[in-house]
Design an enzyme around this catalytic site. Structure first.
Site, short mmCIF file in Angstrom:
data_model
loop_
_atom_site.label_atom_id
_atom_site.label_comp_id
_atom_site.label_asym_id
_atom_site.label_seq_id
_atom_site.Cartn_x
_atom_site.Cartn_y
_atom_site.Cartn_z
N ASP A 209 -1.66 96.75 88.84
CA ASP A 209 -2.28 95.45 88.55
C ASP A 209 -2.80 94.85 89.83
O ASP A 209 -2.38 95.22 90.94
CB ASP A 209 -1.26 94.50 87.93
CG ASP A 209 -0.05 94.30 88.84
OD1 ASP A 209 -0.06 93.34 89.64
OD2 ASP A 209 0.90 95.11 88.78
N ASP A 211 -2.51 91.50 91.89
CA ASP A 211 -1.48 90.47 91.89
C ASP A 211 -2.06 89.10 91.53
O ASP A 211 -3.28 88.88 91.58
CB ASP A 211 -0.78 90.43 93.23
CG ASP A 211 0.68 90.03 93.10
OD1 ASP A 211 1.37 90.58 92.23
OD2 ASP A 211 1.13 89.17 93.87
#
Length: 268
Positions: A209, A211
């Site tokens: 991902d 952040d």
């Protein structure tokens, strides 16, 4: 799968510690080993099998069913058990958030530096004796070179947070402003414990991902992290196997840090 006790001659010279979603490594012909340590039981029984002609030990960091949160993982027991089996080289794949839009989900990064932002974790085997371990370069250069296969990103700074919560946007933006590359919850104290046991150690981070401070939206969700890790688990395992095949046999001189030092405990 064959079961055996620690009294039987199961041995391995290289290990893989699997991160979130990485709970198994061998398809068949692996022996399951149960080892007791002075620091309690490791996260799970260790499996030992052949990879590219080398005996490899596999241990799921969070347990076989993800029983352990990042701050409750028995890090000292895990590394001690692996060394007891003869392991002197450790590859440590993990999930990580990216602190730069240049590294999107699915990127595989071999960091060369670590920043510890954890708190309260036991991070040494040496409670006495004045032992101070060299840690300027936390990852073994030989293993990093073996893991830097085509398609990986070599180098970067992994900042390790306490967890189990994810970072706030402000924290994430602060980390990014420092020039740090990745954020993770398990890279410390694992790396320093490996160094104290004179085990070569390298992290392979799979980006799951962007952040919270790097991307707008609702922030990081655990369900999305696990889903992204599963999508890339096959290529990650292939990379780990390639790294094992490329790694030189035996520990490097740089990671043998206790020469001339009287240790307060005997290493296994």
């Amino acid at each position: 799968m064959t079961a055996m006790s620690a009294r039987e001659p199961a041995r391995a010279d290289v290990a893989v510690i699997g991160g979130s979603g990485f709970y198994s490594f061998f398809d068949a012909d692996a022996a399951e080993v149960t080892i007791d340590t002075p620091y309690g039981n490791p996260s799970a029984p260790i499996t030992v099998g052949d990879v590219e002609g080398r005996q490899v030990a596999f241990l799921p960091r969070h347990g076989a069913r993800h029983e352990f949160a990042p701050h409750t993982i028995p890090y000292r027991a895990n590394l001690w058990a692996l060394r007891t089996l003869g392991v002197r080289q450790v590859f440590a794949p993990c999930a990580a958030g990216s602190l730069t839009p240049d590294l999107g989900p699915g990127s595989m990064v071999v960091p060369d530096q670590l920043v510890d932002r954890t708190s309260g974790r036991t991070q040494t085997y040496f409670d006495g004796g004045g032992v101070h371990v060299q840690f300027a370069d936390p990852y073994c250069s030989d293993l990093r070179k073996a893991a830097a296969r085509p398609g990986t990103v070599e180098g970067g700074v992994l900042v390790v947070v306490e967890g189990p919560r994810f970072s706030t946007r402000a924290e994430s933006m602060w980390f990014a402003r420092q020039g740090w590359t990745l954020v993770n919850m398990t890279g410390h104290p694992e790396a320093v414990l490996a160094r104290e046991l004179e085990m070569c150690y390298a992290t392979i981070a799979l980006v799951t991902d962007l952040d919270a401070g790097i991307e707008s939206g609702d922030g990081v969700r655990a369900v999305d992290v696990f889903a992204e890790f599963q999508r890339n688990l096959g290529p990650l395992k292939t990379l780990v196997r390639s790294a094992i095949a490329a790694a030189p046999e035996g520990p490097c001189e740089t990671c043998r840090v206790h020469e001339g030092v009287n240790l307060p405990i005997e290493l296994p």
